[in-house]
Design a protein around this motif. Structure first.
Motif, PDB file in Angstrom:
ATOM      1  N   VAL A   1       0.824  -1.209   0.000  1.00 47.09           N
ATOM      2  CA  VAL A   1       0.000   0.000   0.000  1.00 47.09           C
ATOM      3  C   VAL A   1       0.858   1.258   0.000  1.00 47.09           C
ATOM      4  CG1 VAL A   1      -0.258   0.354   2.502  1.00 47.09           C
ATOM      5  CG2 VAL A   1      -2.146   0.923   0.968  1.00 47.09           C
ATOM      6  N   ARG A   2       2.059   1.189   0.603  1.00 48.18           N
ATOM      7  CA  ARG A   2       2.999   2.319   0.657  1.00 48.18           C
ATOM      8  C   ARG A   2       2.298   3.561   1.194  1.00 48.18           C
ATOM      9  NH1 ARG A   2       5.859   1.336  -5.245  1.00 48.18           N
ATOM     10  NH2 ARG A   2       6.504  -0.827  -4.838  1.00 48.18           N
ATOM     11  N   THR A   3       2.337   4.636   0.416  1.00 44.60           N
ATOM     12  CA  THR A   3       1.695   5.876   0.877  1.00 44.60           C
ATOM     13  C   THR A   3       0.270   6.017   0.365  1.00 44.60           C
ATOM     14  OG1 THR A   3       2.614   7.044  -1.041  1.00 44.60           O
ATOM     15  CG2 THR A   3       3.892   7.093   1.006  1.00 44.60           C
ATOM     16  N   ALA A   4      -0.190   5.020  -0.386  1.00 37.57           N
ATOM     17  CA  ALA A   4      -1.568   5.041  -0.903  1.00 37.57           C
ATOM     18  C   ALA A   4      -1.867   6.333  -1.645  1.00 37.57           C
ATOM     19  CB  ALA A   4      -2.566   4.824   0.225  1.00 37.57           C
ATOM     20  N   ASP A   5      -1.001   6.683  -2.593  1.00 36.32           N
ATOM     21  CA  ASP A   5      -1.247   7.894  -3.368  1.00 36.32           C
ATOM     22  C   ASP A   5      -2.140   7.637  -4.572  1.00 36.32           C
ATOM     23  OD1 ASP A   5       0.545   6.322  -4.652  1.00 36.32           O
ATOM     24  OD2 ASP A   5       2.009   7.893  -5.093  1.00 36.32           O
ATOM     25  N   ARG A   6      -2.571   6.381  -4.743  1.00 34.06           N
ATOM     26  CA  ARG A   6      -3.518   6.021  -5.793  1.00 34.06           C
ATOM     27  C   ARG A   6      -4.566   5.092  -5.184  1.00 34.06           C
ATOM     28  NH1 ARG A   6      -0.858   9.379  -7.723  1.00 34.06           N
ATOM     29  NH2 ARG A   6       0.089   9.523  -9.808  1.00 34.06           N
ATOM     30  N   LEU A   7      -5.788   5.164  -5.719  1.00 30.81           N
ATOM     31  CA  LEU A   7      -6.847   4.306  -5.203  1.00 30.81           C
ATOM     32  C   LEU A   7      -6.543   2.840  -5.457  1.00 30.81           C
ATOM     33  CD1 LEU A   7     -10.038   6.319  -6.237  1.00 30.81           C
ATOM     34  CD2 LEU A   7      -8.794   6.362  -4.085  1.00 30.81           C
ATOM     35  N   ARG A   8      -5.844   2.549  -6.532  1.00 28.06           N
ATOM     36  CA  ARG A   8      -5.550   1.156  -6.838  1.00 28.06           C
ATOM     37  C   ARG A   8      -4.590   0.547  -5.829  1.00 28.06           C
ATOM     38  NH1 ARG A   8      -1.701   1.947 -12.201  1.00 28.06           N
ATOM     39  NH2 ARG A   8       0.014   3.030 -11.155  1.00 28.06           N
ATOM     40  N   SER A   9      -3.927   1.370  -5.030  1.00 28.45           N
ATOM     41  CA  SER A   9      -3.017   0.846  -4.009  1.00 28.45           C
ATOM     42  C   SER A   9      -3.763  -0.047  -3.036  1.00 28.45           C
ATOM     43  CB  SER A   9      -2.343   1.996  -3.260  1.00 28.45           C
ATOM     44  OG  SER A   9      -1.610   2.821  -4.125  1.00 28.45           O
ATOM     45  N   PHE A  10      -5.003   0.301  -2.705  1.00 27.38           N
ATOM     46  CA  PHE A  10      -5.783  -0.509  -1.773  1.00 27.38           C
ATOM     47  C   PHE A  10      -6.116  -1.867  -2.388  1.00 27.38           C
ATOM     48  CE2 PHE A  10      -6.546   3.876  -0.529  1.00 27.38           C
ATOM     49  CZ  PHE A  10      -6.369   3.817   0.841  1.00 27.38           C
ATOM     50  N   LEU A  11      -6.446  -1.872  -3.686  1.00 28.23           N
ATOM     51  CA  LEU A  11      -6.752  -3.132  -4.359  1.00 28.23           C
ATOM     52  C   LEU A  11      -5.508  -4.007  -4.455  1.00 28.23           C
ATOM     53  CD1 LEU A  11      -8.643  -4.964  -5.944  1.00 28.23           C
ATOM     54  CD2 LEU A  11      -8.103  -3.645  -8.003  1.00 28.23           C
ATOM     55  N   ILE A  12      -4.369  -3.412  -4.795  1.00 27.25           N
ATOM     56  CA  ILE A  12      -3.122  -4.175  -4.885  1.00 27.25           C
ATOM     57  C   ILE A  12      -2.760  -4.756  -3.524  1.00 27.25           C
ATOM     58  CG2 ILE A  12      -0.648  -3.977  -5.324  1.00 27.25           C
ATOM     59  CD1 ILE A  12      -1.316  -1.853  -7.434  1.00 27.25           C
ATOM     60  N   ALA A  13      -2.949  -3.972  -2.469  1.00 27.30           N
ATOM     61  CA  ALA A  13      -2.652  -4.465  -1.120  1.00 27.30           C
ATOM     62  C   ALA A  13      -3.548  -5.648  -0.765  1.00 27.30           C
ATOM     63  CB  ALA A  13      -2.820  -3.338  -0.108  1.00 27.30           C
ATOM     64  N   GLY A  14      -4.838  -5.563  -1.108  1.00 25.95           N
ATOM     65  CA  GLY A  14      -5.753  -6.667  -0.820  1.00 25.95           C
ATOM     66  C   GLY A  14      -5.390  -7.932  -1.577  1.00 25.95           C
ATOM     67  N   LEU A  15      -5.022  -7.799  -2.854  1.00 31.05           N
ATOM     68  CA  LEU A  15      -4.634  -8.968  -3.644  1.00 31.05           C
ATOM     69  C   LEU A  15      -3.339  -9.585  -3.127  1.00 31.05           C
ATOM     70  CD1 LEU A  15      -5.460  -7.655  -7.240  1.00 31.05           C
ATOM     71  CD2 LEU A  15      -6.739  -9.331  -5.893  1.00 31.05           C
ATOM     72  N   GLY A  16      -2.370  -8.723  -2.794  1.00 34.76           N
ATOM     73  CA  GLY A  16      -1.113  -9.228  -2.272  1.00 34.76           C
ATOM     74  C   GLY A  16      -1.292  -9.957  -0.956  1.00 34.76           C
ATOM     75  N   MET A  17      -2.150  -9.426  -0.094  1.00 36.72           N
ATOM     76  CA  MET A  17      -2.406 -10.071   1.185  1.00 36.72           C
ATOM     77  C   MET A  17      -3.105 -11.416   0.988  1.00 36.72           C
ATOM     78  SD  MET A  17      -5.132  -9.263   4.009  1.00 36.72           S
ATOM     79  CE  MET A  17      -6.137  -9.952   2.726  1.00 36.72           C
ATOM     80  N   THR A  18      -4.036 -11.485   0.022  1.00 36.48           N
ATOM     81  CA  THR A  18      -4.711 -12.747  -0.275  1.00 36.48           C
ATOM     82  C   THR A  18      -3.720 -13.816  -0.699  1.00 36.48           C
ATOM     83  OG1 THR A  18      -6.729 -11.573  -0.942  1.00 36.48           O
ATOM     84  CG2 THR A  18      -6.461 -13.831  -1.714  1.00 36.48           C
ATOM     85  N   ALA A  19      -2.815 -13.470  -1.619  1.00 40.13           N
ATOM     86  CA  ALA A  19      -1.811 -14.428  -2.079  1.00 40.13           C
ATOM     87  C   ALA A  19      -0.894 -14.864  -0.940  1.00 40.13           C
ATOM     88  CB  ALA A  19      -0.990 -13.808  -3.210  1.00 40.13           C
ATOM     89  N   THR A  20      -0.535 -13.937  -0.064  1.00 37.58           N
ATOM     90  CA  THR A  20       0.339 -14.270   1.064  1.00 37.58           C
ATOM     91  C   THR A  20      -0.336 -15.248   2.013  1.00 37.58           C
ATOM     92  OG1 THR A  20       1.391 -12.095   0.924  1.00 37.58           O
ATOM     93  CG2 THR A  20       1.647 -13.305   2.978  1.00 37.58           C
ATOM     94  N   ILE A  21      -1.589 -15.011   2.335  1.00 33.72           N
ATOM     95  CA  ILE A  21      -2.308 -15.903   3.249  1.00 33.72           C
ATOM     96  C   ILE A  21      -2.442 -17.297   2.646  1.00 33.72           C
ATOM     97  CG2 ILE A  21      -4.590 -16.358   4.219  1.00 33.72           C
ATOM     98  CD1 ILE A  21      -4.835 -13.452   4.884  1.00 33.72           C
ATOM     99  N   ILE A  22      -2.777 -17.384   1.364  1.00 28.16           N
ATOM    100  CA  ILE A  22      -2.889 -18.700   0.716  1.00 28.16           C
ATOM    101  C   ILE A  22      -1.543 -19.413   0.758  1.00 28.16           C
ATOM    102  CG2 ILE A  22      -3.289 -19.862  -1.478  1.00 28.16           C
ATOM    103  CD1 ILE A  22      -5.390 -17.753  -2.118  1.00 28.16           C
ATOM    104  N   GLY A  23      -0.456 -18.693   0.490  1.00 31.23           N
ATOM    105  CA  GLY A  23       0.872 -19.302   0.501  1.00 31.23           C
ATOM    106  C   GLY A  23       1.246 -19.837   1.872  1.00 31.23           C
ATOM    107  N   PHE A  24       1.046 -19.056   2.930  1.00 31.86           N
ATOM    108  CA  PHE A  24       1.418 -19.504   4.276  1.00 31.86           C
ATOM    109  C   PHE A  24       0.504 -20.622   4.759  1.00 31.86           C
ATOM    110  CE2 PHE A  24       4.132 -15.864   4.398  1.00 31.86           C
ATOM    111  CZ  PHE A  24       5.067 -16.134   5.387  1.00 31.86           C
TER     112      PHE A  24
END
Length: 725
Positions: A397-420
């Motif tokens: 998400v970093r500084t969230a200077d774009r709305l898509r940052s929230f979507l990217i953060a959600g997708l990345g977190m989903t992949a991380t949880i599935i992996g672990f």
């Protein structure tokens, strides 16, 4: 005794010093207590009446009877009595066979009267119409269209309609064996009459008329005798004997995963095997956990985020969202019994990162993940999975200077949880089964996707609200404020264009300096755009906007001129508050001159008057409190001074061997000018409250010089020409 009082320890023992806490210490203590109480309350919270087992939910443990017990089961007795009461044989109905007979007689009379009116030669068309509309029957009233239809039928059609209506009524009564209750009556009117008429030779209009007449004469003649029914039900329940239950010692009362019923609860209570509520040892353990976690978080804040400890709104908002997240998790886990990888803990991480900082996001995520792991039976793998998901969201998400940052953060977190989760699942399987893995993967993926979707939606919906509660400004808010279409910036561009371009130049300098020392560059740029909006009240009184015109201050008293210049800070603060700008931006407006002296008019006053109070020529302040505010003060002074020197031709590139103390016609190099401005601010104490180091000041000076050289290109101060004689 007097000799002993000479020693300080004895004096302190007899007259102990009063323990006093400052307002800041009280506030900090309250914050620590609030976090501790929140963690402890969440850890010990149970739903009303809950004792580890909930009716309708799977049992988390298997329980056996500790001893043999025989007891009378009120639950089973009540169930059997309820079954006896609800036996259909207990229903008593009263049938009145005269009602359908009487209604058929009335129907026959109505049809006979219609026939007589149709065939009465003494009546004309209008009279027949009135006669049919004024029929004395209370069961049916014809509309004008229906009356016209009755009169338009020929004898054969009327005979067919009459016969159809009578047979339809008889068929309806016989369908329910002359015992029509409310349910039967509704079925006849809504379904059977239309179904039977569809098989006749009548046209649709005649069918509708036949159904209307027939339905009007159908009446309920079978009703429930409530008194008799209740009496029979009471007798049936009274005949049921109390149910006795025998439980043997060691008998399995309930197995893990079995759905808990009221009978299970009663049996557990009767045998004394009901799981006990929280004991003192558990309460003490959870209290120690809350103590360690609270101390860890506030210790982290004291070392790495000390500024947050003195910001009351931000500190209590942070504690509020942490405790609120934990409470929401506790309630969710009590209601939904499943491995909580679906829980959107990363929402806390993302919101904290966007509103405060990524470092703080890591800290609160770890604290919340530990508490959730403890709530779920000290599940370490769950702690690792949730914290890994939060870490992934924070990094993306970093500084969230774009709305898509929230979507990217959600997708990345989903992949991380599935992996672990996949890693832990595989490590716990003795025998791998593809079918078992595919089923588990489907469930886990759905939970992880739910987590990611909720994190994206909740983070995007809450970060702005949390930022306003905390008194913080986010990157998205700053980018919105920086757009030239904002009302204050449009006003600045239109009414004070010189000040606007000065503000842009200051923003460029401040942003570059902030990037060099790791400060908030975006905040500085936006603050620079707004720092001089107060000049729009009287733009012509500032040299930025005079553009070659005569200086209006030449005809004013120095005191008046100084107040006009100083007022641009006060007016800017008023305008910013009226426009709803964040407090962080308003703080920049208030501090960009600090408590500095308006030197030009102060010197004029000294030349004109004998007694001059320096305070009348100083800005109201306060002085800069943060690195960013100090950078803006320096950038503002440097840009204005360098531009003035350049416009008057007093900016040179080098001295060609001249001493820095000497200058040609007062000309100075860019390096000397920037250094002198910074030294003056340090000497005047304007930077005393800002956490800037000397090393950072040198970095700021270097950035200023490099950026200004590319703009003004100072001329070379050539050596004076020698004349040979």
């Amino acid at each position: 005794m007097k000799a002993l009082l000479r020693y300080r320890p004895f004096r302190r023992l007899i007259h102990p010093p009063r323990l006093t806490l400052s307002r800041g210490q009280v506030r900090l203590s309250l914050a620590v207590l609030l976090l501790w109480a929140g963690i402890w309350a969440v850890s010990t919270f149970r739903l009303p009446g809950a004792s580890g087992l909930q009716v309708g939910q799977p049992s988390p443990i298997s329980i056996v009877a500790p001893n043999e017990v025989i007891y009378t089961s009120e639950v089973l007795t009540a169930e059997r009595r309820k079954q006896a009461e609800n036996n259909p044989d207990n229903l008593v109905y009263f049938n009145d066979p005269q009602i359908p007979i009487e209604q058929r007689r009335n129907l026959f009379a109505l049809l006979d009267m219609i026939g007589r009116i149709r065939n009465d030669p003494t009546l004309n068309e209008a009279a027949r119409l009135r006669a049919l509309q004024d029929l004395p029957s209370a069961d049916v009233t014809f509309t004008t269209e229906q009356v016209r239809l009755l009169l338009s039928l020929d004898d054969e059609e009327w005979s067919l309609l009459r016969t159809t209506i009578l047979s339809l009524y008889d068929r309806a009564i016989e369908r329910y064996d002359y015992a029509v209750d409310e349910r039967a009556l509704n079925q006849l009117r809504e379904r059977w009459l239309g179904f039977w008429l569809a098989t006749t030779n009548l046209d649709p209009v005649q069918r509708e008329l036949a159904q209307t007449i027939t339905a009007a004469f159908l009446r309920v003649n079978r009703t429930l005798d409530r008194a008799a029914t209740e009496e029979r039900r009471a007798n049936a329940a009274a005949q049921v004997a109390p149910v006795e239950v025998k439980v043997l010692a060691g008998e399995m009362i309930i197995r893990a995963g079995e759905i808990v019923t009221p009978a299970h609860i009663e049996k557990l209570q009767a045998t004394g095997a009901m799981p006990r509520p929280l004991g003192w040892s558990e309460l003490l353990g959870y209290g120690l956990l809350a103590t360690f976690l609270s101390a860890g978080l506030f210790g982290y804040l004291g070392v790495f985020q000390p500024s947050l400890l003195v910001q009351t709104r931000s500190l209590f908002t942070l504690i509020g969202i942490v405790v609120g997240t934990l409470l929401f998790a506790r309630l969710t886990f009590l209601i939904y019994d499943a491995r909580p990888v679906f829980f959107p803990l990363a929402t806390l991480a993302v919101v904290t990162t966007v509103v405060f900082s990524g470092q703080l996001g890591f800290a609160v995520s770890l604290l919340a993940a530990i508490v959730i792991g403890v709530l779920e039976g000290n599940d370490l793998t769950l702690v690792v999975t949730l914290f890994a998901g939060c870490t992934s969201a924070i990094l993306l998400v970093r500084t969230a200077d774009r709305l898509r940052s929230f979507l990217i953060a959600g997708l990345g977190m989903t992949a991380t949880i599935i992996g672990f989760e996949t890693t832990f699942w595989l490590s716990q399987q003795a025998i791998f089964s593809l079918s078992g893995f595919s089923g588990w993967m489907l469930t886990t993926s759905m939970s992880a996707l739910t987590n990611g979707g909720l994190t994206t939606i909740l983070s995007f919906g809450l970060f702005n609200v949390i930022a306003r509660l905390a008194g913080q400004v986010t990157a998205l808010q700053l980018m919105e404020l920086a757009h030239p279409s904002r009302p204050l910036l449009r006003k600045l561009i239109r009414e004070a264009p010189g000040t606007y371009y000065h503000s842009v130049a200051v923003g460029n300098l401040a942003e570059a300096a902030a990037e060099a020392i790791g400060a908030d560059a975006l905040l500085l740029r936006v603050a620079a755009y707004y720092h001089d909006i107060g000049k729009t009240i009287r733009p012509a009184f500032f040299t930025d906007n005079q553009m070659g015109r005569e200086n209006v201050h030449d005809e004013l008293d120095p005191y008046i001129s100084a107040q006009i210049i100083i007022d641009h800070v006060r007016e800017g603060i008023k305008m910013a508050r009226a426009a709803g700008l964040p407090e962080q931006i308003i703080d920049f407006i208030a501090t960009h001159h600090g408590t500095g002296l308006v030197r030009h008019f102060y010197q004029q006053a000294l030349q004109r008057y004998d007694n001059v109070d320096e305070r009348d020529f100083r800005y109201p302040g306060p002085r800069p409190q943060t690195r960013e505010q100090a950078i803006l003060m320096l950038a503002d002074s440097v840009e204005a001074t360098v531009r003035s020197k350049a416009q008057h031709g007093k900016l040179i590139a080098t001295r060609n061997g001249e001493s820095s103390e000497r200058s040609t016609n007062g000309a100075v190099t860019l390096d000397e000018l920037v250094q002198s401005i910074i030294d003056a601010r340090v000497r005047e104490g304007e930077l005393n409250d800002a956490p800037l180091t000397m090393r950072e000041l040198r970095q700021i000076k270097t950035v200023f010089v490099n950026n200004l050289q590319s703009i003004y290109h100072p001329r070379v101060d050539y050596a004076p020409q020698l004349i040979r004689t």
